[in-house]
Design a protein around this motif. Structure first.
Motif, PDB file in Angstrom:
ATOM      1  N   ASN A  56       0.836  -1.190   0.000  1.00  0.00           N
ATOM      2  CA  ASN A  56       0.000   0.000   0.000  1.00  0.00           C
ATOM      3  C   ASN A  56       0.877   1.248   0.000  1.00  0.00           C
ATOM      4  OD1 ASN A  56      -3.175  -0.459   0.692  1.00  0.00           O
ATOM      5  ND2 ASN A  56      -1.923  -2.174   1.429  1.00  0.00           N
ATOM      6  N   LEU A  57       0.388   2.296  -0.664  1.00  0.00           N
ATOM      7  CA  LEU A  57       1.183   3.515  -0.819  1.00  0.00           C
ATOM      8  C   LEU A  57       0.408   4.740  -0.330  1.00  0.00           C
ATOM      9  CD1 LEU A  57       4.071   3.907  -2.008  1.00  0.00           C
ATOM     10  CD2 LEU A  57       2.971   4.772  -4.071  1.00  0.00           C
ATOM     11  N   HIS A  84       2.790  -5.012  -7.265  1.00  0.00           N
ATOM     12  CA  HIS A  84       1.496  -4.334  -7.246  1.00  0.00           C
ATOM     13  C   HIS A  84       1.495  -3.218  -6.199  1.00  0.00           C
ATOM     14  CE1 HIS A  84      -2.789  -3.936  -7.982  1.00  0.00           C
ATOM     15  NE2 HIS A  84      -3.000  -3.926  -6.687  1.00  0.00           N
ATOM     16  N   ILE A  85       0.793  -2.137  -6.500  1.00  0.00           N
ATOM     17  CA  ILE A  85       0.609  -1.017  -5.575  1.00  0.00           C
ATOM     18  C   ILE A  85      -0.885  -0.797  -5.367  1.00  0.00           C
ATOM     19  CG2 ILE A  85       0.863   1.474  -5.243  1.00  0.00           C
ATOM     20  CD1 ILE A  85       3.516   0.061  -4.962  1.00  0.00           C
ATOM     21  N   ARG A  86      -1.288  -0.717  -4.108  1.00  0.00           N
ATOM     22  CA  ARG A  86      -2.637  -0.245  -3.784  1.00  0.00           C
ATOM     23  C   ARG A  86      -2.505   1.222  -3.432  1.00  0.00           C
ATOM     24  NH1 ARG A  86      -6.006  -0.766   1.341  1.00  0.00           N
ATOM     25  NH2 ARG A  86      -8.209  -0.850   0.710  1.00  0.00           N
ATOM     26  N   VAL A 321      -9.548 -14.085  -4.460  1.00  0.00           N
ATOM     27  CA  VAL A 321      -9.559 -13.219  -3.278  1.00  0.00           C
ATOM     28  C   VAL A 321      -8.126 -12.803  -2.984  1.00  0.00           C
ATOM     29  CG1 VAL A 321     -10.199 -12.994  -0.848  1.00  0.00           C
ATOM     30  CG2 VAL A 321     -11.553 -14.463  -2.361  1.00  0.00           C
ATOM     31  N   VAL A 322      -7.954 -11.550  -2.602  1.00  0.00           N
ATOM     32  CA  VAL A 322      -6.647 -11.061  -2.164  1.00  0.00           C
ATOM     33  C   VAL A 322      -6.780 -10.473  -0.765  1.00  0.00           C
ATOM     34  CG1 VAL A 322      -5.814 -10.592  -4.501  1.00  0.00           C
ATOM     35  CG2 VAL A 322      -6.986  -8.776  -3.224  1.00  0.00           C
ATOM     36  N   ILE A 323      -5.670 -10.471  -0.042  1.00  0.00           N
ATOM     37  CA  ILE A 323      -5.584  -9.773   1.242  1.00  0.00           C
ATOM     38  C   ILE A 323      -4.869  -8.467   0.938  1.00  0.00           C
ATOM     39  CG2 ILE A 323      -4.728  -9.869   3.609  1.00  0.00           C
ATOM     40  CD1 ILE A 323      -4.590 -12.953   3.212  1.00  0.00           C
ATOM     41  N   ASN A 324      -5.630  -7.390   0.794  1.00  0.00           N
ATOM     42  CA  ASN A 324      -4.967  -6.161   0.339  1.00  0.00           C
ATOM     43  C   ASN A 324      -4.671  -5.162   1.459  1.00  0.00           C
ATOM     44  OD1 ASN A 324      -7.503  -5.020   0.701  1.00  0.00           O
ATOM     45  ND2 ASN A 324      -7.797  -4.494  -1.448  1.00  0.00           N
TER      46      ASN A 324
END
Length: 393
Positions: A56-57, A84-86, A321-324
């Protein structure tokens, strides 16, 4: 730090996107995670593969430019294996409806510039509508007005993101929707239909209501839209992951609790010592809460049990499903225990083909020092299941 002019935001596309971490980070189960047989109802498996390992950003839009992420550090994270970036996104206009404001126009331009930077490095990006407390209060107390703000916000964001590649950019409806499951299920259906009109090919990311826990996912009906990834957050046990949380009230258990281990054992000596200290300091309620929560051991098995709920839902519906969001506040957690928890979570997730995105980059949960921009290589090794010691006894 983050470059100051829009001209410097634009970088050459020098690093290619990779699936599930590519050559520089391939888990053992990569060969079977994203085949047509695994998720037959899902339409964008190439993007999903890049969502396997992310970060995460927050603070990309911080008022103080000093706190904004550093491009060279982001390149090093990509080279470490993150793909990947959230990207949490919110602007005051999403509360006020001031869609023509010069400030919102500037924000939207900066959002596109940051996206272009991240994509040029090689990341894919989930644009995550991450509201403030004002929005959440409206959504909780006046859901019709909350939905109107939600839809209008995405109408604007869709106009900004129109032209971005569906192979590289996903759209997360709302972070931790502060409403009931019934209302959120209705709103996700309505919003998905609107968004599909505006952005026909982009992948959606949707989680269950509230704090997006795995238990809530178990009862969450999937959308009819096949190009949707489902997301949960994982911070269990909460008093371990949030120990010493300075933004909580002074008498809150999470703020008072420091030194909680992971894993814990039956009649754990460190838990008993913490309970005794809090009792001596007059914090009887916090001491009792900690004693009760950790009366039974909290171990890797509890992580496995939580993730089996995710796997069961995913297999039932044939959807990913992802754990974001997941992480441990670094201030007061025992160092080795924090590392072991991170390693446990990602190892168990990857074993079940569940992608993950760590919270966060350089805040309290971070893997980057905000002052020096040094990477926390031990934490990164833990996330990628490289050797890390188990929690101290």
């Amino acid at each position: 730090m983050w470059v100051r002019t829009l001209a410097k935001f634009i970088l050459p596309a020098c690093l290619a996107m990779t699936a599930w971490g590519g050559a520089h980070a391939s888990p053992q189960n990569a060969d079977h995670c994203f085949t047509a047989q695994t998720f037959p109802a899902f339409e964008n498996r190439a993007l999903l593969a890049t969502m396997a390992r992310g970060v995460n950003l927050p603070n990309w839009d911080a008022d103080d430019i000093f706190y904004r992420p550093d491009l060279s550090t982001l390149r090093r994270l990509y080279e470490s294996g993150f793909t990947h970036i959230r990207l949490p996104v919110f602007h005051e206009a999403f509360n006020t409806g001031d869609w023509g404001s010069e400030d919102l126009s500037k924000y939207s331009t900066e959002l596109l510039a940051v996206l272009e930077n991240l994509l040029a490095i090689g990341f894919t990006v989930t644009v995550d509508l991450h509201p403030d407390g004002t929005f959440n209060k409206v959504y909780r107390t006046a859901p019709d007005e909350g939905y109107r703000r939600l839809e209008d916000s995405w109408r604007h964001l869709s106009s900004v993101l129109d032209g971005t590649s569906p192979a590289e950019v996903a759209l997360e409806f709302l972070n931790e929707p502060d409403t009931s499951p019934e209302i959120w299920e209705d709103h996700t259906g309505r919003l998905s239909r609107k968004l599909r009109e505006w952005l026909p090919d982009h992948t959606f990311v949707v989680g269950p209501h509230g704090p997006m826990r795995h238990e809530s996912l178990a009862n969450f009906p999937p959308l009819t839209d096949g190009n949707t990834v489902y997301a949960i957050h994982f911070y269990d046990p909460f008093l371990f992951t949030h120990q010493g949380a300075e933004w909580h009230p002074p008498d809150d258990t999470a703020r008072l609790a420091t030194g909680i281990p992971f894993p814990t054992k039956e009649n754990d000596a460190r838990i008993r010592a913490l309970v005794s200290r809090l009792q001596a300091e007059g914090h009887e309620q916090a001491a009792e809460e900690i004693r009760r929560i950790f009366e039974e051991p909290w171990t890797e098995k509890d992580v496995q049990n939580a993730f089996s709920t995710i796997e069961n839902w995913s297999q039932k519906h044939g959807l990913p499903v992802v754990i974001n969001e997941f992480g441990v506040l670094s201030y007061d957690a025992p160092r080795n225990d924090r590392l072991y928890w991170l390693q446990t979570v990602t190892k168990e997730a990857e074993a079940l083909c569940i992608g993950w995105t760590h919270w966060d980059y350089s805040d309290g949960f971070g893997i980057v020092d905000p002052m020096s921009q040094a990477l926390d290589n031990e934490a990164i090794n833990a996330l990628f299941d490289r050797p890390v010691s188990a929690g101290a006894n």
